[in-house]
Design an enzyme around this catalytic site. Structure first.
Site, short mmCIF file in Angstrom:
data_model
loop_
_atom_site.label_atom_id
_atom_site.label_comp_id
_atom_site.label_asym_id
_atom_site.label_seq_id
_atom_site.Cartn_x
_atom_site.Cartn_y
_atom_site.Cartn_z
N LYS A 79 -15.17 27.47 17.68
CA LYS A 79 -16.55 27.76 17.28
C LYS A 79 -17.52 27.14 18.30
CE LYS A 79 -19.62 27.13 13.27
NZ LYS A 79 -19.72 26.52 11.93
N SER A 154 -20.84 29.79 8.31
CA SER A 154 -21.38 30.03 9.62
C SER A 154 -20.32 30.27 10.69
CB SER A 154 -22.26 28.85 10.05
OG SER A 154 -21.47 27.67 10.09
N SER A 178 -18.63 26.45 5.50
CA SER A 178 -18.59 27.37 6.65
C SER A 178 -17.21 27.63 7.25
CB SER A 178 -19.50 26.87 7.75
OG SER A 178 -20.81 27.25 7.46
N1 GLN Z 1 -23.80 28.21 4.34
C1 GLN Z 1 -24.09 26.82 4.29
C2 GLN Z 1 -25.42 26.55 4.94
O1 GLN Z 1 -26.06 27.47 5.28
C3 GLN Z 1 -22.99 26.04 4.91
C4 GLN Z 1 -23.11 25.91 6.37
C5 GLN Z 1 -21.94 25.17 6.95
O2 GLN Z 1 -20.99 24.83 6.28
N2 GLN Z 1 -22.07 24.88 8.23
O3 GLN Z 1 -25.83 25.43 5.08
#
Ligand code: GLN
Length: 485
Positions: A79, A154, A178
């Site tokens: 990532k 994400s 994420s």
């Molecule tokens: N979807 C969550 C957010 O928007 C989690 C993001 C993540 O785990 N990096 O914060």
């Protein structure tokens, strides 16, 4: 001819060890697959083909000399928030569009020591803020099961890349879900570790008290192998745990006699009844394999999402303050008269809407008039949620919930409604709020779209959830189904 990129890590490892295939052939096969598919998918932001083939050559030498570790010669995707020396690290943001990492994150150092092959950097929501990869400054990644749908986020690029066989495994980061959420929406296995298990050194920070790097795999065993290679104490991360790590390369299925709790609070509003049914079927399968199942209540669980969405932006606003376009990040092209105007311009041009929204929210809740009402209160609730988990794990070995309330949604469907987007995290955030480990693995399909089962374990008990996940995986064959892509 067998398409090498479709292999699992375990299978590829056996073939490499027996010299049936070479790491160079395996890497080339993934690179060809990326070239063939990524125009449609947009999973990769950078492909490091030349470097990957050099690493593969070195891995082949190591194998020829008789030392093949589990990840030796295995192509992995990373990532784009995890630093790989001399490779671009954008964090999905325009503000870092030209940033080349000057050092390796600890997890990358460990992967390189294990002679894994790093094939490229994957797309993600800006600074890992999002649940769909739509917040990336570099365009959305598509879900390989349906190109009109999001892969989740994400870490959507990593999840899509693994499911589309562009690589054998990947790393993501999980701050509120994420890794697990895109793993569920793409049909992979994804693991978030106990907070502190894996070093955050070299991870572009979102919210430091939640962030954890973790693996995506096509199978539970593959996921465990990557976990094994990256986890462990690191003196460069002050929150790194010193507890011993189990050897998870010899994972065996264990579910008989284990006590599984089903939190009654996880049957949230908006839970797709078909998703609920699949999770109930999975629980029945585990019962047949010898698990004991009971309901449990974690009364503060419904407060996880609001708690997360107070503390996370507070930490994000502090972490992102450094990107002022002078010390860190891209500078705006237009001239300004004052320093303040310069900062404002750099940030206004460099950050996307969601990032700005969270910086404003976080700055607000940390400001002196509101600090106690929001930030301090959320920290108190966080302690209550931790208490609920500790209580539940006195009686149960693991907890089971759906990973996400629904299947992958259409691109654009939720992008104008931040609250609807945040609700995607309702079942994953509690593990980050409490810092416990959790895994998502495939448990079926609704309208040809994959559904994820979440298993949450007690602190340090990654082994327990991986063993239970392996038992379930061996009793089912959900991950043998591949997208026709
Ligand atoms: N979807 C969550 C957010 O928007 C989690 C993001 C993540 O785990 N990096 O914060």
């Amino acid at each position: 001819m067998l398409s090498l990129h479709t292999l699992t890590i375990k299978k590829a490892h056996e073939k490499l060890k027996n010299k049936e295939i070479s790491a160079v052939e395996l890497t080339q096969s993934c690179l060809d697959r990326i070239a063939e598919t990524d125009k449609k998918l947009n999973a990769f932001l950078t492909v490091t083909g030349k470097e990957a083939l050099e690493q593969a050559k070195a891995a082949d030498k190591k194998i020829a000399a008789g030392s093949a570790e589990p990840l030796t010669g295995i192509p992995l995707a990373i990532k784009d928030v995890i630093l790989v020396k001399d490779v671009k690290n954008t964090a999905g943001s325009k503000i870092l569009e030209n940033y080349i990492a000057t050092y390796d994150a600890t997890v990358i150092r460990k992967l390189k020591e294990a002679s894994a092959v790093i094939i490229g950097k994957t797309n993600c929501d800006e600074f890992a803020m999002g649940s769909s990869t739509e917040n990336s400054a570099y365009g959305v990644t598509k879900n390989p099961w349906d190109l009109e749908r999001v892969p989740g986020g994400s870490s959507g690029g990593s999840a899509a890349a693994v499911r589309a066989d562009q690589c054998l495994g990947a790393l993501g980061s999980d701050t509120g879900g994420s890794i697990r959420q895109p793993a569920a929406l793409c049909g992979n296995v994804g693991l978030k570790l106990t907070y502190g298990r894996v070093s955050r050194y070299g991870l572009s920070a979102l919210a430091s008290s939640f962030d954890q790097i973790g693996p995506f795999g096509k199978t539970v065993t593959d996921t465990a192998w990557i976990f094994n290679a990256i986890a462990g104490h690191d003196e460069k991360d002050s929150t790194s745990l010193t507890e011993d790590m189990p050897d998870l390369t010899k994972l065996s299925p264990q579910i008989k006699g284990k006590k599984i709790g089903i939190p009654e609070e996880c049957f949230v509003k908006g839970l797709n009844p078909k998703v609920k049914q699949l999770v109930e079927d999975a629980v029945k399968t585990l019962e047949k394999l010898g698990a004991k199942v009971d309901e449990v209540s974690l009364p503060h669980l419904p407060y996880s999402l609001p708690t997360y969405y107070i503390i996370m932006p507070a930490e994000a606003s502090s972490n992102l303050a450094r990107y002022d376009g002078i010390r860190y990040g891209r500078a705006a092209e237009t001239e300004t008269d004052t320093l303040i105007e310069n900062y404002l311009k750099n940030k206004a041009e460099g950050f996307g809407d969601e990032t700005k929204r969270r910086i404003m929210l976080g700055t607000y809740t940390l400001s002196s008039g509101y600090y106690d009402a929001y930030y301090t209160k959320a920290q108190k609730v966080r302690t209550k949620i931790i208490g609920d988990f500790k209580q539940a794990f006195k009686e149960f070995d693991l907890l089971i919930t759906p990973t996400v309330p629904d299947v992958a949604f259409k691109i654009g469907e939720k992008s104008d409604d931040p609250l609807a987007m945040y609700l995607n995290d309702i079942l994953t955030v509690s593990a980050n709020v409490a810092g416990v480990p959790a895994i998502s693995l495939p448990c079926g399909f609704v309208n040809d779209l994959p559904v994820g089962l979440q298993m949450i374990g007690n602190y340090y008990q990654e082994e327990t959830i991986l063993e239970a996940a392996l038992a379930y995986e061996m009793a089912t064959d959900w991950n043998s189904k591949k997208p026709k892509f």
